[in-house]
Design a protein around this motif. Structure first.
Motif, PDB file in Angstrom:
ATOM      1  N   VAL A   1       0.831  -1.080   0.117  1.00 24.20           N
ATOM      2  CA  VAL A   1       0.005   0.005  -0.175  1.00 24.20           C
ATOM      3  C   VAL A   1       0.848   1.315  -0.088  1.00 24.20           C
ATOM      4  O   VAL A   1       0.686   2.356  -0.992  1.00 24.20           O
ATOM      5  CB  VAL A   1      -1.134  -0.176   1.281  1.00 24.20           C
ATOM      6  CG1 VAL A   1      -1.725   1.470   1.333  1.00 24.20           C
ATOM      7  CG2 VAL A   1      -2.211  -1.181   1.082  1.00 24.20           C
ATOM      8  N   THR A   2       1.880   1.392   0.768  1.00 25.83           N
ATOM      9  CA  THR A   2       2.523   2.438   1.123  1.00 25.83           C
ATOM     10  C   THR A   2       3.458   2.520  -0.348  1.00 25.83           C
ATOM     11  O   THR A   2       3.808   3.813  -0.666  1.00 25.83           O
ATOM     12  CB  THR A   2       3.603   2.450   2.109  1.00 25.83           C
ATOM     13  OG1 THR A   2       4.444   1.355   2.417  1.00 25.83           O
ATOM     14  CG2 THR A   2       2.582   2.626   3.365  1.00 25.83           C
TER      15      THR A   2
ATOM     16  N   ALA B   1       1.497   4.031  -3.080  1.00 23.16           N
ATOM     17  CA  ALA B   1       1.374   5.559  -2.927  1.00 23.16           C
ATOM     18  C   ALA B   1       2.807   6.358  -3.228  1.00 23.16           C
ATOM     19  O   ALA B   1       2.790   7.365  -3.845  1.00 23.16           O
ATOM     20  CB  ALA B   1       1.191   5.836  -1.566  1.00 23.16           C
TER      21      ALA B   1
ATOM     22  N   LYS C   1       2.995   6.040  -7.144  1.00 19.38           N
ATOM     23  CA  LYS C   1       2.220   6.822  -8.310  1.00 19.38           C
ATOM     24  C   LYS C   1       1.997   8.069  -7.572  1.00 19.38           C
ATOM     25  O   LYS C   1       0.968   8.507  -7.022  1.00 19.38           O
ATOM     26  CB  LYS C   1       0.925   5.994  -8.209  1.00 19.38           C
ATOM     27  CG  LYS C   1       1.066   4.675  -9.067  1.00 19.38           C
ATOM     28  CD  LYS C   1       1.367   4.743 -10.341  1.00 19.38           C
ATOM     29  CE  LYS C   1       1.294   3.402 -11.104  1.00 19.38           C
ATOM     30  NZ  LYS C   1       2.015   3.605 -12.602  1.00 19.38           N
ATOM     31  N   VAL C   2       2.987   8.795  -7.306  1.00 19.71           N
ATOM     32  CA  VAL C   2       2.932   9.958  -6.372  1.00 19.71           C
ATOM     33  C   VAL C   2       2.116  10.948  -7.015  1.00 19.71           C
ATOM     34  O   VAL C   2       1.508  11.638  -5.930  1.00 19.71           O
ATOM     35  CB  VAL C   2       4.547  10.503  -6.031  1.00 19.71           C
ATOM     36  CG1 VAL C   2       5.151  10.851  -7.464  1.00 19.71           C
ATOM     37  CG2 VAL C   2       4.647  11.418  -5.179  1.00 19.71           C
TER      38      VAL C   2
ATOM     39  N   TRP D   1      -0.667  10.596  -8.706  1.00 21.06           N
ATOM     40  CA  TRP D   1      -1.923  10.306  -8.364  1.00 21.06           C
ATOM     41  C   TRP D   1      -2.381  10.540  -6.766  1.00 21.06           C
ATOM     42  O   TRP D   1      -3.491  10.928  -6.421  1.00 21.06           O
ATOM     43  CB  TRP D   1      -2.294   8.924  -8.662  1.00 21.06           C
ATOM     44  CG  TRP D   1      -3.447   8.338  -8.189  1.00 21.06           C
ATOM     45  CD1 TRP D   1      -4.715   8.216  -8.714  1.00 21.06           C
ATOM     46  CD2 TRP D   1      -3.448   7.476  -6.845  1.00 21.06           C
ATOM     47  NE1 TRP D   1      -5.651   7.651  -7.729  1.00 21.06           N
ATOM     48  CE2 TRP D   1      -4.939   6.968  -6.671  1.00 21.06           C
ATOM     49  CE3 TRP D   1      -2.551   6.650  -6.140  1.00 21.06           C
ATOM     50  CZ2 TRP D   1      -5.386   5.876  -5.770  1.00 21.06           C
ATOM     51  CZ3 TRP D   1      -2.965   5.951  -5.047  1.00 21.06           C
ATOM     52  CH2 TRP D   1      -4.287   5.506  -5.036  1.00 21.06           C
ATOM     53  N   PHE D   2      -1.266  10.061  -5.773  1.00 25.36           N
ATOM     54  CA  PHE D   2      -1.583  10.291  -4.372  1.00 25.36           C
ATOM     55  C   PHE D   2      -1.530  11.450  -3.904  1.00 25.36           C
ATOM     56  O   PHE D   2      -2.653  11.916  -3.108  1.00 25.36           O
ATOM     57  CB  PHE D   2      -0.266   9.441  -3.734  1.00 25.36           C
ATOM     58  CG  PHE D   2      -0.746   9.376  -2.361  1.00 25.36           C
ATOM     59  CD1 PHE D   2      -1.398   8.349  -1.736  1.00 25.36           C
ATOM     60  CD2 PHE D   2       0.099  10.330  -1.223  1.00 25.36           C
ATOM     61  CE1 PHE D   2      -1.427   8.335  -0.451  1.00 25.36           C
ATOM     62  CE2 PHE D   2      -0.212  10.113  -0.309  1.00 25.36           C
ATOM     63  CZ  PHE D   2      -0.625   9.117   0.388  1.00 25.36           C
TER      64      PHE D   2
ATOM     65  N   LEU E   1       2.160  11.937   2.519  1.00 22.78           N
ATOM     66  CA  LEU E   1       3.012  11.155   1.453  1.00 22.78           C
ATOM     67  C   LEU E   1       4.553  11.217   2.279  1.00 22.78           C
ATOM     68  O   LEU E   1       4.964  10.024   2.220  1.00 22.78           O
ATOM     69  CB  LEU E   1       3.325  11.833   0.354  1.00 22.78           C
ATOM     70  CG  LEU E   1       4.582  11.192  -0.546  1.00 22.78           C
ATOM     71  CD1 LEU E   1       3.795   9.885  -1.158  1.00 22.78           C
ATOM     72  CD2 LEU E   1       4.745  12.180  -1.796  1.00 22.78           C
TER      73      LEU E   1
ATOM     74  N   VAL F   1       3.748   8.443   4.866  1.00 17.60           N
ATOM     75  CA  VAL F   1       3.796   6.933   4.036  1.00 17.60           C
ATOM     76  C   VAL F   1       5.157   6.503   3.893  1.00 17.60           C
ATOM     77  O   VAL F   1       5.528   5.420   4.118  1.00 17.60           O
ATOM     78  CB  VAL F   1       3.004   7.207   2.640  1.00 17.60           C
ATOM     79  CG1 VAL F   1       3.248   6.030   1.915  1.00 17.60           C
ATOM     80  CG2 VAL F   1       1.389   7.425   3.153  1.00 17.60           C
TER      81      VAL F   1
ATOM     82  N   HIS G   1       6.698   3.225   5.150  1.00 25.36           N
ATOM     83  CA  HIS G   1       7.603   2.155   4.290  1.00 25.36           C
ATOM     84  C   HIS G   1       9.155   2.115   4.771  1.00 25.36           C
ATOM     85  O   HIS G   1       9.272   0.916   4.772  1.00 25.36           O
ATOM     86  CB  HIS G   1       7.354   2.947   3.110  1.00 25.36           C
ATOM     87  CG  HIS G   1       7.713   1.899   1.813  1.00 25.36           C
ATOM     88  ND1 HIS G   1       6.920   0.901   1.518  1.00 25.36           N
ATOM     89  CD2 HIS G   1       8.948   1.449   1.327  1.00 25.36           C
ATOM     90  CE1 HIS G   1       7.314   0.223   0.287  1.00 25.36           C
ATOM     91  NE2 HIS G   1       8.458   0.447   0.274  1.00 25.36           N
TER      92      HIS G   1
END
Length: 220
Positions: A132-133, A136, A139-140, A142-143, A152, A155, A159
């Motif tokens: 999940v992280t 994210a 696809k920075v 989109w996030f 972010l 996140v 991670h």
């Protein structure tokens, strides 16, 4: 273990190792030890691609495991054996008392001991968190269209620290039990052969052994 489980474990071991090396190479791109592990500047230039490609393989492996657990009869049987029960926490207490010399009694394990179950479900917890992280951060754009920048940053920290925890668990716990445990040294070869000896079966998985003996007696 079945041949598929042996192959799956091997793929897991390889992908985990590559993810760890390439991931820390992303975190510490200028460190000399990462230049050595990633084969110099050429490897470092590809570190993100290596990390993401390996992450896709790792995610596919976890998905295959999930499908097996749900869709196959053998998988559902395995899932039932892996499910944590009250007995596992009782076994933990018994083992702790034995370890400190308060009792001579040892737990009688079934197909999996509580420590093996903890490790398996720890793998799932870590895998979901890292996937999940990881998506994210991959696809920075989109996030960030949905969340502010500080989310972010959180996140990325989750991670990173989960990666440290996962590597530490493998080195300190898993490798010790499979390699350096006096009962296994120099190696528990079940990860290669898929088998254990009847003596190990009886000593380490007593309840399953007794059940197998009873079933064999009924067949005879």
């Amino acid at each position: 273990f079945t041949p598929a489980q042996v192959v799956g474990h091997f793929v897991l071991a390889v992908t985990f190792t590559v993810l760890a090396i390439s991931g820390f190479a992303l975190r510490y791109p200028d460190s000399w030890w990462m230049h050595v592990l990633m084969l110099g500047d050429s490897g470092l230039a590809m570190r993100a691609e290596i990390h993401r490609a390996t992450a896709v393989i790792f995610s596919a492996l976890m998905l295959a495991n999930l499908i097996h657990l749900v869709a196959w009869k053998s998988g559902r049987k395995e899932l039932a054996s892996l499910w944590l029960r009250v007995k596992d926490f009782v076994d933990l207490g018994i083992n702790m008392r034995h370890a400190v010399g308060l009792s001579k009694e040892r737990p009688r394990y079934d197909r999996y001991s509580y420590s093996e179950k903890f490790e398996y479900w720890g793998l799932w917890w870590g895998a979901v968190l890292m996937i999940v992280t990881g998506v994210a951060m991959w696809k920075v754009g989109w996030f960030l269209a949905m969340f502010p920048k500080y989310v972010l940053d959180i996140v990325a920290l989750v991670h990173f620290y989960e990666a440290i925890l996962a590597v530490s668990t493998i080195v300190v716990w898993h490798i010790y039990h499979m390699v350096f445990d006096p009962e296994n040294y120099p190696m528990n070869w079940s990860w290669v052969t898929g088998r254990i000896t009847e003596e190990d079966f009886k000593a380490r998985h007593t309840l399953e052994y007794e059940r197998a003996q009873a079933e064999e007696g009924e067949k005879d």
